[in-house]
Design a protein around this motif. Sequence first.
Motif, PDB file in Angstrom:
ATOM      1  N   ALA A 103      -1.746   8.767   1.055  1.00  0.00           N
ATOM      2  CA  ALA A 103      -2.470   7.548   0.628  1.00  0.00           C
ATOM      3  C   ALA A 103      -1.421   6.151   0.772  1.00  0.00           C
ATOM      4  N   TRP A 104      -1.826   5.200   1.038  1.00  0.00           N
ATOM      5  CA  TRP A 104      -1.229   4.130   1.318  1.00  0.00           C
ATOM      6  C   TRP A 104      -1.751   2.920   0.372  1.00  0.00           C
ATOM      7  N   ILE A 105      -1.065   1.661   0.413  1.00  0.00           N
ATOM      8  CA  ILE A 105      -1.794   0.553  -0.232  1.00  0.00           C
ATOM      9  C   ILE A 105      -1.612  -0.561   0.816  1.00  0.00           C
ATOM     10  N   GLN A 106      -2.315  -1.608   0.495  1.00  0.00           N
ATOM     11  CA  GLN A 106      -2.036  -3.114   1.396  1.00  0.00           C
ATOM     12  C   GLN A 106      -2.275  -3.942   0.300  1.00  0.00           C
ATOM     13  N   THR A 107      -1.229  -4.689   0.156  1.00  0.00           N
ATOM     14  CA  THR A 107      -1.070  -5.684  -1.012  1.00  0.00           C
ATOM     15  C   THR A 107      -2.352  -6.751  -1.024  1.00  0.00           C
ATOM     16  N   ASP A 108      -2.937  -6.626  -1.990  1.00  0.00           N
ATOM     17  CA  ASP A 108      -4.180  -7.443  -2.088  1.00  0.00           C
ATOM     18  C   ASP A 108      -5.202  -7.189  -1.093  1.00  0.00           C
ATOM     19  N   GLY A 109      -5.158  -5.929  -0.667  1.00  0.00           N
ATOM     20  CA  GLY A 109      -6.093  -5.387   0.380  1.00  0.00           C
ATOM     21  C   GLY A 109      -6.624  -4.190   0.119  1.00  0.00           C
ATOM     22  N   TYR A 110      -7.168  -3.551   1.163  1.00  0.00           N
ATOM     23  CA  TYR A 110      -7.535  -2.028   0.904  1.00  0.00           C
ATOM     24  C   TYR A 110      -6.603  -1.080   0.702  1.00  0.00           C
ATOM     25  N   SER A 111      -7.156   0.177   0.377  1.00  0.00           N
ATOM     26  CA  SER A 111      -6.195   1.101   0.001  1.00  0.00           C
ATOM     27  C   SER A 111      -6.875   2.555   0.839  1.00  0.00           C
ATOM     28  N   PRO A 112      -6.222   3.065   1.895  1.00  0.00           N
ATOM     29  CA  PRO A 112      -6.609   4.141   2.636  1.00  0.00           C
ATOM     30  C   PRO A 112      -5.753   5.401   2.252  1.00  0.00           C
ATOM     31  N   VAL A 113      -6.761   6.434   2.302  1.00  0.00           N
ATOM     32  CA  VAL A 113      -6.182   7.591   2.229  1.00  0.00           C
ATOM     33  C   VAL A 113      -6.407   8.480   3.481  1.00  0.00           C
ATOM     34  N   ILE A 114      -5.492   8.953   4.217  1.00  0.00           N
ATOM     35  CA  ILE A 114      -5.864   9.397   5.817  1.00  0.00           C
ATOM     36  C   ILE A 114      -5.325  10.817   5.477  1.00  0.00           C
ATOM     37  N   ARG A 115      -6.272  11.884   5.742  1.00  0.00           N
ATOM     38  CA  ARG A 115      -6.119  13.396   5.544  1.00  0.00           C
ATOM     39  C   ARG A 115      -6.772  14.103   6.423  1.00  0.00           C
ATOM     40  N   SER A 160       4.738   1.711  13.392  1.00  0.00           N
ATOM     41  CA  SER A 160       4.197   0.447  14.036  1.00  0.00           C
ATOM     42  C   SER A 160       2.637   0.046  13.741  1.00  0.00           C
ATOM     43  N   VAL A 161       2.022   1.350  13.690  1.00  0.00           N
ATOM     44  CA  VAL A 161       0.476   1.192  13.428  1.00  0.00           C
ATOM     45  C   VAL A 161       0.590   0.875  11.781  1.00  0.00           C
ATOM     46  N   LEU A 162       1.215   1.636  10.798  1.00  0.00           N
ATOM     47  CA  LEU A 162       1.160   1.144   9.658  1.00  0.00           C
ATOM     48  C   LEU A 162       1.685  -0.315   9.298  1.00  0.00           C
ATOM     49  N   ASP A 163       2.532  -0.681   9.930  1.00  0.00           N
ATOM     50  CA  ASP A 163       3.283  -2.118   9.738  1.00  0.00           C
ATOM     51  C   ASP A 163       2.075  -3.137  10.206  1.00  0.00           C
ATOM     52  N   SER A 164       1.413  -2.820  11.334  1.00  0.00           N
ATOM     53  CA  SER A 164       0.331  -3.648  11.737  1.00  0.00           C
ATOM     54  C   SER A 164      -0.979  -3.939  10.736  1.00  0.00           C
ATOM     55  N   GLU A 165      -0.838  -2.915   9.904  1.00  0.00           N
ATOM     56  CA  GLU A 165      -1.996  -2.950   8.872  1.00  0.00           C
ATOM     57  C   GLU A 165      -1.419  -3.266   7.504  1.00  0.00           C
ATOM     58  N   GLY A 166      -0.230  -3.624   7.503  1.00  0.00           N
ATOM     59  CA  GLY A 166       0.642  -3.899   6.148  1.00  0.00           C
ATOM     60  C   GLY A 166       0.506  -2.830   5.115  1.00  0.00           C
ATOM     61  N   LEU A 167       0.454  -1.560   5.675  1.00  0.00           N
ATOM     62  CA  LEU A 167       0.296  -0.232   4.740  1.00  0.00           C
ATOM     63  C   LEU A 167       1.763   0.067   4.244  1.00  0.00           C
ATOM     64  N   ARG A 168       1.960   0.156   2.949  1.00  0.00           N
ATOM     65  CA  ARG A 168       3.210   0.818   2.549  1.00  0.00           C
ATOM     66  C   ARG A 168       2.861   1.691   1.357  1.00  0.00           C
ATOM     67  N   GLY A 169       4.032   2.160   0.595  1.00  0.00           N
ATOM     68  CA  GLY A 169       3.813   2.852  -0.496  1.00  0.00           C
ATOM     69  C   GLY A 169       3.308   4.111  -0.576  1.00  0.00           C
ATOM     70  N   LYS A 170       3.530   4.985   0.696  1.00  0.00           N
ATOM     71  CA  LYS A 170       3.055   6.470   1.033  1.00  0.00           C
ATOM     72  C   LYS A 170       3.156   7.449  -0.151  1.00  0.00           C
ATOM     73  N   ASP A 171       1.914   7.885  -0.645  1.00  0.00           N
ATOM     74  CA  ASP A 171       1.857   9.181  -1.536  1.00  0.00           C
ATOM     75  C   ASP A 171       1.436  10.087  -0.980  1.00  0.00           C
ATOM     76  N   LYS A 172       1.900  11.369  -1.478  1.00  0.00           N
ATOM     77  CA  LYS A 172       1.267  12.492  -0.728  1.00  0.00           C
ATOM     78  C   LYS A 172       0.043  12.683  -1.499  1.00  0.00           C
TER      79      LYS A 172
END
Length: 190
Positions: free
Chosen positions: A89-101, A62-74
């Motif tokens: 790491a995730w991506i947001q289409t046409d938006g920021y890309s976070p790495v959470i570690r 639900s948190v990932l969906d609220s930010e539109g984050l998808r495409g999880k990669d180790k």
Amino acid sequence: MTSRSKSWRFGALALGAVFVIAGCGPSDGDPKPTNSSDRTPTPSIATDVPSGYNPCADIPQSVLDSEGLRGKDKDDSTASGGVKWRGCAWIQTDGYSPVIRTTNLTVDMVREKKFTDTREYTINNRRAISTRQVTEHPDAVCTVNVEMKGGSLEFFLSNPPSNRKTGGTDTCELARKLAEKVVPTMPANV
């Protein structure tokens, strides 16, 4: 260039920042003997990342969906000096890309490096610090570290100005807002 490739490009730039954090600096020549009373105590780094929270598995969908984050990669890495990161790491289409570690770098260790635009605050009763560690792209990259036992949860955001959704938004503000959504999902004892 795709958002994913931009993210990896900025990730590579962040690797340079990793070596700064790990303490790989220039030497001033011959080693000099030191008196133990002259040394400033430096915090020792934990041998591994904090346990009890795995950002790849424990961040609610639900948190990932609220930010539109998808495409999880180790996205795990290790640097000299025993510095470690474990997460995804995730991506947001046409938006920021976070790495959470999770990392064995503490908030205090990050503060000691005196990075540009350092800001300290509290998220869900935990100390947090945001920094701009990539000097080549200070506005497009921001890192937020949130206190954990034995290290921190690190949010590394890449947000080039060309991103249609978020490129005009301050990257550190985006990182803080993401951290404010994720951190409350962490157990209190980690």
